[in-house]
Every structure is written in C-alpha cells, then in structure tokens.
Design a protein around this motif. Sequence first.
Motif, PDB file in Angstrom:
ATOM      1  N   TYR A   1      88.761  17.831  38.281  1.00 15.38           N
ATOM      2  CA  TYR A   1      88.219  18.338  37.727  1.00 15.38           C
ATOM      3  C   TYR A   1      88.076  16.883  36.475  1.00 15.38           C
TER       4      TYR A   1
ATOM      5  N   ARG B   1      87.933  13.572  38.226  1.00 17.79           N
ATOM      6  CA  ARG B   1      87.137  13.234  38.435  1.00 17.79           C
ATOM      7  C   ARG B   1      86.935  12.909  40.247  1.00 17.79           C
TER       8      ARG B   1
ATOM      9  N   PHE C   1      86.269  15.640  42.657  1.00 16.53           N
ATOM     10  CA  PHE C   1      85.552  16.572  42.469  1.00 16.53           C
ATOM     11  C   PHE C   1      85.137  17.278  43.421  1.00 16.53           C
TER      12      PHE C   1
ATOM     13  N   LEU D   1      81.160  22.943  37.492  1.00 12.72           N
ATOM     14  CA  LEU D   1      80.414  22.134  38.382  1.00 12.72           C
ATOM     15  C   LEU D   1      79.201  21.798  38.622  1.00 12.72           C
TER      16      LEU D   1
ATOM     17  N   VAL E   1      77.991  18.256  37.548  1.00 14.10           N
ATOM     18  CA  VAL E   1      78.756  17.022  38.401  1.00 14.10           C
ATOM     19  C   VAL E   1      77.481  16.627  39.733  1.00 14.10           C
TER      20      VAL E   1
ATOM     21  N   ARG F   1      82.448  12.727  31.441  1.00 15.83           N
ATOM     22  CA  ARG F   1      81.799  13.396  32.175  1.00 15.83           C
ATOM     23  C   ARG F   1      80.317  12.447  31.587  1.00 15.83           C
TER      24      ARG F   1
END
Length: 199
Positions: A11, A14, A16, A43, A46, A193
């Motif tokens: 995470y 990145r 994912f 999550l 994301v 993020r």
Amino acid sequence: SVLWKLYATSYDQRQFTEAVRYCDDGAKRFPDDPRFVRCKLWLQTVRGVTANPTMAWQEYQKISSPTPPKDWSPQDWRLLQAEGRMLVAAALGRTGSLDSARKLLAAARPDPADDKEGELAGVEAFIRTLFGTAQDTTEALSILNRYASGSPQHRERLANSDLFKCPGCGAIFNTAFNDRGFNCWWCVNFSIRFVDFRD
C-alpha cells in the motif's frame, strides 16, 4: 503477521494490486484479525478499487463490538472504530453520497481523550480530498490548520522536516500546504495517497 506487513508495504509503495491480494489472503487466513478489516476499509480509498459502501459497512460491523479483543487496549479499539467509520465515509463519498459521507465523518471524530495527538484529523482531511469538491478541500486544509495550531510540537516538526519539498507530492502540497506549515511530512504520511488518487 507477514501478510499484514506485505499488505502495508504494498500500500505504501502504491502497488495496489499486490495490496489487495495480501489483504484478501490475510482476511481468509485470519478472519478474526481486525487488521485485515482495517486493510479492506483502507482499500476503499484507492481509485483502482471499486468503492462499495455496503461491503464497507459489513466490514465495519466486524469491529463494532464495544468490547475489544484481548490484545487491544480499549483506547486503541475505539480509535480503530473511529477510523473505520471514517473509511466507510470514504466509500460513501466516492460513490456520490457526499452528504451522508460528511455526516459520518463528523460523527466519527474521536474523543480527544482517546486521540490526544489528533492523528485521525489527518485521516479525515485525507478522506475529504477524495470527494473532489472545493468545499471538502477547503475543509481538509482547515482541519490540518487546526491540528497544527493545537499542537505546536507538530507544527515545529513539520517546519523542520528534512523533506520540506516534495517533488512527487503535487502543487497543492508545495504551495497551499507549505504556506500553512504542512510540508512533506504530511505528504509522506498520508497525502501521497491524495496525490495518486486525485491526479
């Protein structure tokens, strides 16, 4: 657990697709571990993961008991629950239910006695940036301003960071946030993020 560490590393880097895989594997192997509820909820922030408020609420219910597991302190458990509600709000906001998301975010704010350092203020600010509105971006800045104003030691930490400039953090951090004393520390800890999901 190893799976939790692999998830967290993926995470933060990145990666994912890998983060989803490790989170799902961990949830299957350790269904009673609250950390894998937490990763499923994170999550939901994301962009490459479909926001699903129904699923987010179902996951949150797994950590909604007022009695914490034996290896969790009551304070940490309450903070996990507050964070969980904020992450459900992220799912709501990403699916367009902005009013509900904002109400849930406000209701989820923890008791200051539990969150003495105000760390969940940063989570709320980050989540508000996902909503993509000027109103919520302004509120995110306001939240961070209050955080620094109420914690002089944190403002000093931000101002003295060796990573004051963040080439990868985008204009909003190298202009608006830096002008308010929110330098690369914020970007590294949770705003990386923000940049990835808003670009």
